[in-house]
Enzyme design. Structure first.
Site, PDB file in Angstrom:
ATOM      1  N   CYS A 347     -46.673  32.211 -67.826  1.00 17.56           N
ATOM      2  CA  CYS A 347     -45.744  32.162 -68.953  1.00 17.56           C
ATOM      3  C   CYS A 347     -45.281  33.549 -69.390  1.00 17.56           C
ATOM      4  O   CYS A 347     -45.110  33.812 -70.567  1.00 17.56           O
ATOM      5  CB  CYS A 347     -46.406  31.420 -70.102  1.00 17.56           C
ATOM      6  SG  CYS A 347     -46.758  29.739 -69.634  1.00 17.56           S
ATOM      7  N   GLU A 348     -45.142  34.458 -68.469  1.00 11.36           N
ATOM      8  CA  GLU A 348     -44.490  35.749 -68.691  1.00 11.36           C
ATOM      9  C   GLU A 348     -43.341  35.793 -67.701  1.00 11.36           C
ATOM     10  O   GLU A 348     -43.174  34.880 -66.902  1.00 11.36           O
ATOM     11  CB  GLU A 348     -45.436  36.920 -68.368  1.00 11.36           C
ATOM     12  CG  GLU A 348     -46.358  37.300 -69.492  1.00 11.36           C
ATOM     13  CD  GLU A 348     -47.434  36.260 -69.655  1.00 11.36           C
ATOM     14  OE1 GLU A 348     -47.760  35.601 -68.658  1.00 11.36           O
ATOM     15  OE2 GLU A 348     -47.931  36.107 -70.780  1.00 11.36           O
TER      16      GLU A 348
END
Ligand SMILES: Cc1ncc(COP(=O)(O)O)c(C=O)c1O
Length: 420
Positions: A347-348
């Site tokens: 989730c980056e």
């Protein structure tokens, strides 16, 4: 990894076969490359009179430790976990050195119990704790880690020398440490250690550091310590770009030896035993990560390939901008190349690499990412609750599993699920 007509092969095994046997993401270690690297260091060490300890932090699991020790190298461990791994592999204590700048009571007890041949001491608290455990009947052989003050040119996150670095005794405090060690029953002061950092590509910082290390060794001897070892650490650079910088290791080691010899000669001292601790330069080029492409999409001018890996199985690009060269692995393509941003599923932005790949790259393709043996799997986490990948050996056309893939359920194994 080598590109063949129908895709890519690792250790003579088609990438498709490895992905089929073990799934993806997978770290495939080419044992032909690994063995050649180990053999090179073993023979260079023999030829130049240099002790070689593999730095286990780069990558360590039981079969790797066994293979490296069988190739004639010692192993540098820096935690109880690494020590247990080397022990399980049957590496004798005399071939192990213990590092770490925050050793736990359990690790200090393991050192005192003789489970490693020697220990590199980082600070006063540790020296005192070891002195409390040592006696003339059960001595502990120590090297003092010196922050030589040499700040080599590399990324700040992998720099371990200079004022901004937490490691070792400072030059201002080393004499006090020497005096304390010499006065302590059971502490055998075997010498000095000074690792500069990682990804270094020239001899200059090693030569600078040699002067300070030899000077310290002279002070140790003057204080009555045997001080026969001088360890310059590891840090030999590996550039993952196909056209990247290539370090002439033979020349570097000869330069290090000459620099130590000159410093010793100038002070009319007996030549110490030189030690090195390469990690990356032994395993990086042997490793290839295999990923399955899940999706390909375009946002404006940007073309993305999303693979089933993540920042969790390879944090290096996010940590310090490391480059890993990608290649289409499971098939050949005649398509023109186009720039892709290869991302994982964390989730980056999770950018693994930006590089040209065949424009017909599509979901379902197998993608290989090179120079992935060092500080990838060993730094892997369960971020996003992703299980860690499997590791396989591939060499001489054969392959086998050496670290099992974590199962989905493994990410739950430490949760305490209390009844409400
Ligand atoms: C004390 C010490 N020795 C050796 C190494 C190995 O460095 P490299 O993998 O760059 O050779 C490290 C890496 O952090 C280290 O801290």
């Amino acid at each position: 990894m080598r590109t063949e007509r129908d895709g890519l092969a690792i250790g003579g095994v088609p990438a498709n076969e490895l992905a089929h046997a073990y799934g993806t993401p997978l770290l495939a270690l080419d044992t032909d490359v690994l063995d050649a690297n180990v053999a090179w260091f073993a023979s260079a060490g023999e030829r130049l009179g240099i002790d070689v300890y593999y730095a286990g932090k780069a990558l360590l699991f039981v079969q790797l430790a066994r293979r490296i020790a069988a190739g004639g190298l010692g192993i540098d461990v820096c935690s109880l976990g690494e020590l247990l791994t080397a022990e399980r592999a049957g590496v004798p204590p005399a071939r192990l050195v213990m590092h770490g700048c925050g050793k736990t009571e359990t690790e200090l007890d393991a050192i005192a119990a003789g489970r490693v041949g020697r220990v590199v001491v980082d600070h006063f608290e540790e020296l005192a704790a070891l002195a409390n455990r040592a006696s003339n009947d059960s001595p502990i052989s120590v090297l003092l880690r010196l922050n030589t003050g040499v700040a080599a040119r590399t990324h700040a996150h992998v720099l371990t020398g200079g004022e901004a670095s937490k490691f070792g005794f400072s030059r201002e405090t080393i004499d006090r440490a020497i005096a304390f060690a010499v006065a302590s029953d059971g502490i055998v002061l075997g010498g000095v250690h000074g690792h500069l950092g990682s990804q270094l590509f020239d001899a200059e910082p090693y030569a600078q550091s040699a002067g300070v290390l030899v000077d310290t060794l002279a002070r140790m001897r003057a204080a009555g310590a045997p001080a026969h070892d001088l360890v310059v650490g590891g840090g030999f650079g590996v550039d993952g770009r196909p056209d990247g910088e290539r370090l002439d290791l033979d020349r570097l080691l000869r330069d290090i030896r000459t620099a130590v010899g000159d410093e010793v000669g100038a002070r009319r001292l007996a030549m110490p035993r030189i030690g090195i601790e390469p990690g990356r330069s032994i395993v990086a080029t042997a490793g290839t990560s295999l990923y399955r492409v899940g999706a390909v999409k375009r946002h404006g001018d940007h073309r993305f390939a999303i693979v089933d890996g993540s920042i969790a199985d390879n944090p290096r690009p996010a940590l310090y901008g490391a480059y890993h060269h990608p290649a289409l692995a499971g098939r050949s393509s005649r398509a023109a190349f186009e720039e892709f941003t290869v991302c994982g599923r964390s989730c980056e932005s999770d950018r693994l690499v930006v590089a040209p790949l065949p424009a017909d790259l599509a979901a379902g393709d197998l993608l290989a990412v090179g120079t992935a043996g060092a500080y990838t799997y060993s730094m892997a986490s369960n971020y996003n609750r992703f299980p860690k990948p499997a590791v396989a050996f591939a060499g001489r056309g054969e392959h086998r599993l050496v670290v099992r893939r974590e199962r989905d359920a493994d990410v739950l194994r430490n949760d305490v699920d209390e009844p409400r």
